[in-house]
Design a protein around this motif. Structure first.
Motif, PDB file in Angstrom:
ATOM      1  N   ASN A  19       0.827  -1.207   0.000  1.00 39.47           N
ATOM      2  CA  ASN A  19       0.000   0.000   0.000  1.00 39.47           C
ATOM      3  C   ASN A  19       0.862   1.258   0.000  1.00 39.47           C
ATOM      4  O   ASN A  19       2.015   1.233   0.437  1.00 39.47           O
ATOM      5  CB  ASN A  19      -0.975   0.010   1.182  1.00 39.47           C
ATOM      6  CG  ASN A  19      -0.279   0.150   2.519  1.00 39.47           C
ATOM      7  OD1 ASN A  19       0.272   1.193   2.837  1.00 39.47           O
ATOM      8  ND2 ASN A  19      -0.309  -0.914   3.326  1.00 39.47           N
ATOM      9  N   ASN A  73      -0.630   7.740  -1.421  1.00 37.48           N
ATOM     10  CA  ASN A  73      -1.357   8.492  -2.450  1.00 37.48           C
ATOM     11  C   ASN A  73      -1.306   7.752  -3.774  1.00 37.48           C
ATOM     12  O   ASN A  73      -0.519   6.799  -3.965  1.00 37.48           O
ATOM     13  CB  ASN A  73      -0.807   9.915  -2.588  1.00 37.48           C
ATOM     14  CG  ASN A  73       0.665   9.940  -2.941  1.00 37.48           C
ATOM     15  OD1 ASN A  73       1.073   9.418  -3.980  1.00 37.48           O
ATOM     16  ND2 ASN A  73       1.481  10.543  -2.072  1.00 37.48           N
ATOM     17  N   LEU A  74      -2.131   8.187  -4.720  1.00 37.92           N
ATOM     18  CA  LEU A  74      -2.276   7.482  -5.996  1.00 37.92           C
ATOM     19  C   LEU A  74      -1.007   7.556  -6.834  1.00 37.92           C
ATOM     20  O   LEU A  74      -0.647   6.582  -7.513  1.00 37.92           O
ATOM     21  CB  LEU A  74      -3.464   8.064  -6.770  1.00 37.92           C
ATOM     22  CG  LEU A  74      -3.798   7.385  -8.101  1.00 37.92           C
ATOM     23  CD1 LEU A  74      -4.071   5.898  -7.894  1.00 37.92           C
ATOM     24  CD2 LEU A  74      -4.996   8.071  -8.761  1.00 37.92           C
ATOM     25  N   ALA A  77       1.331   5.020  -5.556  1.00 37.23           N
ATOM     26  CA  ALA A  77       0.790   3.690  -5.823  1.00 37.23           C
ATOM     27  C   ALA A  77       0.977   3.310  -7.289  1.00 37.23           C
ATOM     28  O   ALA A  77       1.326   2.167  -7.607  1.00 37.23           O
ATOM     29  CB  ALA A  77      -0.687   3.639  -5.442  1.00 37.23           C
ATOM     30  N   ASN A  78       0.760   4.250  -8.199  1.00 42.18           N
ATOM     31  CA  ASN A  78       0.954   3.980  -9.631  1.00 42.18           C
ATOM     32  C   ASN A  78       2.423   3.681  -9.932  1.00 42.18           C
ATOM     33  O   ASN A  78       2.736   2.809 -10.753  1.00 42.18           O
ATOM     34  CB  ASN A  78       0.476   5.164 -10.464  1.00 42.18           C
ATOM     35  CG  ASN A  78      -1.034   5.218 -10.572  1.00 42.18           C
ATOM     36  OD1 ASN A  78      -1.707   4.189 -10.505  1.00 42.18           O
ATOM     37  ND2 ASN A  78      -1.584   6.416 -10.729  1.00 42.18           N
ATOM     38  N   PRO A  90      -4.132  -0.140  -8.388  1.00 39.93           N
ATOM     39  CA  PRO A  90      -4.275   0.421  -7.036  1.00 39.93           C
ATOM     40  C   PRO A  90      -5.743   0.588  -6.647  1.00 39.93           C
ATOM     41  O   PRO A  90      -6.548   1.085  -7.459  1.00 39.93           O
ATOM     42  CB  PRO A  90      -3.563   1.773  -7.149  1.00 39.93           C
ATOM     43  CG  PRO A  90      -2.561   1.576  -8.239  1.00 39.93           C
ATOM     44  CD  PRO A  90      -3.241   0.678  -9.237  1.00 39.93           C
ATOM     45  N   LEU A  95      -8.339   2.146  -3.750  1.00 38.93           N
ATOM     46  CA  LEU A  95      -8.456   3.062  -2.616  1.00 38.93           C
ATOM     47  C   LEU A  95      -9.301   2.429  -1.531  1.00 38.93           C
ATOM     48  O   LEU A  95     -10.441   2.031  -1.754  1.00 38.93           O
ATOM     49  CB  LEU A  95      -9.098   4.387  -3.055  1.00 38.93           C
ATOM     50  CG  LEU A  95      -9.363   5.418  -1.938  1.00 38.93           C
ATOM     51  CD1 LEU A  95      -8.052   5.840  -1.283  1.00 38.93           C
ATOM     52  CD2 LEU A  95     -10.100   6.636  -2.500  1.00 38.93           C
ATOM     53  N   LYS A 154      -5.785   4.766   1.973  1.00 41.17           N
ATOM     54  CA  LYS A 154      -4.555   4.326   1.339  1.00 41.17           C
ATOM     55  C   LYS A 154      -4.885   3.617   0.033  1.00 41.17           C
ATOM     56  O   LYS A 154      -6.023   3.191  -0.188  1.00 41.17           O
ATOM     57  CB  LYS A 154      -3.768   3.382   2.264  1.00 41.17           C
ATOM     58  CG  LYS A 154      -3.179   4.052   3.491  1.00 41.17           C
ATOM     59  CD  LYS A 154      -2.337   3.077   4.300  1.00 41.17           C
ATOM     60  CE  LYS A 154      -1.712   3.765   5.508  1.00 41.17           C
ATOM     61  NZ  LYS A 154      -0.864   2.829   6.298  1.00 41.17           N
ATOM     62  N   TYR A 155      -3.881   3.486  -0.809  1.00 38.98           N
ATOM     63  CA  TYR A 155      -4.041   2.786  -2.078  1.00 38.98           C
ATOM     64  C   TYR A 155      -3.335   1.434  -1.983  1.00 38.98           C
ATOM     65  O   TYR A 155      -2.148   1.360  -1.684  1.00 38.98           O
ATOM     66  CB  TYR A 155      -3.473   3.618  -3.226  1.00 38.98           C
ATOM     67  CG  TYR A 155      -4.335   4.811  -3.567  1.00 38.98           C
ATOM     68  CD1 TYR A 155      -5.334   4.724  -4.539  1.00 38.98           C
ATOM     69  CD2 TYR A 155      -4.186   6.017  -2.883  1.00 38.98           C
ATOM     70  CE1 TYR A 155      -6.143   5.813  -4.840  1.00 38.98           C
ATOM     71  CE2 TYR A 155      -4.990   7.101  -3.175  1.00 38.98           C
ATOM     72  CZ  TYR A 155      -5.967   6.997  -4.153  1.00 38.98           C
ATOM     73  OH  TYR A 155      -6.778   8.074  -4.435  1.00 38.98           O
ATOM     74  N   TRP A 156      -4.098   0.376  -2.249  1.00 41.88           N
ATOM     75  CA  TRP A 156      -3.607  -0.980  -2.059  1.00 41.88           C
ATOM     76  C   TRP A 156      -3.430  -1.683  -3.398  1.00 41.88           C
ATOM     77  O   TRP A 156      -4.233  -1.514  -4.307  1.00 41.88           O
ATOM     78  CB  TRP A 156      -4.596  -1.782  -1.206  1.00 41.88           C
ATOM     79  CG  TRP A 156      -4.780  -1.232   0.172  1.00 41.88           C
ATOM     80  CD1 TRP A 156      -5.512  -0.133   0.515  1.00 41.88           C
ATOM     81  CD2 TRP A 156      -4.226  -1.731   1.382  1.00 41.88           C
ATOM     82  NE1 TRP A 156      -5.462   0.091   1.868  1.00 41.88           N
ATOM     83  CE2 TRP A 156      -4.664  -0.886   2.428  1.00 41.88           C
ATOM     84  CE3 TRP A 156      -3.411  -2.810   1.690  1.00 41.88           C
ATOM     85  CZ2 TRP A 156      -4.308  -1.091   3.753  1.00 41.88           C
ATOM     86  CZ3 TRP A 156      -3.053  -3.025   3.016  1.00 41.88           C
ATOM     87  CH2 TRP A 156      -3.501  -2.167   4.025  1.00 41.88           C
TER      88      TRP A 156
END
Length: 465
Positions: free
Chosen positions: A140, A143-144, A147-148, A209, A211, A215-217
């Motif tokens: 995780n 932020n996006l 995560a990306n 990812p 949300l 968090k972004y998982w």
């Protein structure tokens, strides 16, 4: 920080305080005891007994012993009312806080609970799905964008090597690869929002990812394990799975209901004002001399007051056709919930921001409940009354030592005569196994640290027999 809708309602609404209220009672027909003007109903006795302290019902006549403890507390609370203990500020504050909680609970009960239906097919399907276990690998990011970037890296080198690189880079904190695996879990252990995203994910495929929980998982299904269902399980597990499905539907319906109330109000926070207030809150949290002071006391006594005073009449929160000024907010918000160790100021501000979201949400829900006259529901009034009685009793018991209590209670029975309906008491069916006589199981409201009902004080076997 831009001036924007500042509240992450979709993420915080799932923690809405809700639970099952006391069972509806027909007080006229099921009174187990009268204590002056007060009564104890059979439903109230049963709920109290089943979730009360085991040692109060472990010897002699358990039901009679336990009822005696409840009667003693009613006697002391009635004496407390006579002495105006219920007017104490501490009790009035507790009552105000609980009133808001109960308004929200009973609003959800009235508006949502009764509309939720669970079919037999849904229950069977849920039991079948519970036999499918997933073992997931995960990562995780906050932020996006991060995560990306992690997702791209994982696809380039593989999830396993990605984690091995993380572990190698952080060798000083003893990370292991199994810390990034869930182990085998079914939909019963996974939040519905996550289950929806990963249930069709092929083995070894890496998810985009997702949300969840701010968090972004990123997930990878390592293995899927399936087991058969015995025909008998459809019957034996039906009731428990119905409860699980009900709570899942309640959570989703509650989120949708609250969102439908809040979105049209266009709630926004004034970022400049929020930042100024946050600076003062941060100073208060880090002032060792203010550890025991309420935030409003700290403001009154410190130089920070002059900073906030300039903002007092400015709006902190705005919404359609209204606003909440800094002064109004400071005088009604419970700043003590912020007394935690935050890693830095930004972490504190994130927490403060979220607490403001819940504060505003609960405020609007309570107002909606009042508009719908939820406070006039008899069950609402009774539950609130039982808690006030309990708080008064707790104040009164501190006035006497264990040796003084028997004489005091004897005197009180002359002012508040006690009548026990032995027929009703004997008719109440309670759990009466050997295990129940030594095992204490308390019942708490979902999402809170408050017991579902006030239970008899566990010290009665010491204070009075």
């Amino acid at each position: 920080m831009n001036n924007k809708i500042y509240f992450l309602f979709l993420s915080c609404l799932i923690f809405l305080k809700c639970g099952s209220p006391l069972a509806e009672t027909n007080i006229g027909n099921n009174i187990v005891a009268k204590i002056g003007p007060a009564v104890i109903t059979s439903e109230e006795f049963l709920a109290n007994y089943e979730f009360g302290f085991a040692h109060l019902k472990s010897v002699g006549n358990p039901k009679r012993n336990y009822l005696t403890a409840m009667i003693n507390e009613k006697l002391l609370s009635l004496d407390g009312y006579a002495k105006n203990i219920h007017k104490q500020k501490s009790i009035q504050n507790k009552k105000a806080n609980l009133t808001q909680d109960l308004l929200i609970e009973y609003l959800i009960q009235e508006e949502i609970n009764n509309s939720i239906l669970i079919s037999e097919n849904e229950i069977k399907d849920a039991i079948n799905k519970s036999k499918v276990d997933f073992n997931l690998r995960y990562w995780n990011e906050q932020n996006l964008e991060m995560a990306n970037r992690a997702h791209k890296n994982i696809n380039e080198v593989g999830f396993k090597l990605f984690l091995e690189n993380i572990i190698s880079y952080n060798s000083n904190i003893n990370l292991t690869s199994d810390q990034f695996e869930t182990g085998y879990m079914s939909w019963l252990n996974l939040p519905p929002e996550l289950m929806e995203k990963i249930r069709d994910l092929p083995i070894n495929k890496v998810s985009l990812p997702i949300l969840f929980g701010e968090k972004y998982w990123i997930f990878q299904v390592l293995d899927i394990r399936r087991a058969g269902v015995l025909e008998s399980e459809y019957h034996s597990k039906s009731a428990s799975f119905k409860k699980i499905l009900f709570q899942n539907k309640l959570s989703a319906a509650t989120t949708e209901y609250v969102s439908s109330l809040m979105t049209p109000k266009d709630v926004r926070t004034k970022s400049e004002t929020f930042n100024i207030l946050s600076e003062v809150v941060w100073a208060w949290l880090n002032d060792n001399s203010a550890k025991s002071k309420l935030f409003v006391e700290y403001l009154r006594e410190s130089q920070s007051n002059s900073i906030v005073e300039n903002e007092f009449n400015k709006p902190l929160i705005t919404y359609i056709n209204g606003e909440i000024t800094v002064k109004e907010f400071v005088n009604s918000f419970d700043f003590s919930i912020l007394r935690n160790d935050y890693r830095n100021k930004n972490a504190m501000k994130e927490k403060f921001n979220l607490e403001i979201a819940w504060f505003i949400r609960d405020d609007f829900l309570a107002k909606t409940a009042l508009e719908k006259r939820i406070d006039q529901i008899p069950m609402f009034k009774r539950e609130l009354e039982l808690w006030v009685d309990k708080w008064i009793y707790e104040e009164m018991k501190n006035l006497y030592n264990p040796e003084e209590l028997p004489l005091k209670l004897e005197k009180l029975t002359h002012h508040f005569p006690v009548t026990i309906n032995k027929k009703v008491l004997e008719s109440i069916e309670v759990t009466d196994s050997k295990k129940s006589k030594w095992l204490t199981v308390h019942n708490y409201k979902m999402g809170t640290n408050r017991m579902a009902i006030p239970i008899a004080d566990g010290s009665w076997d010491i204070a009075y027999k």
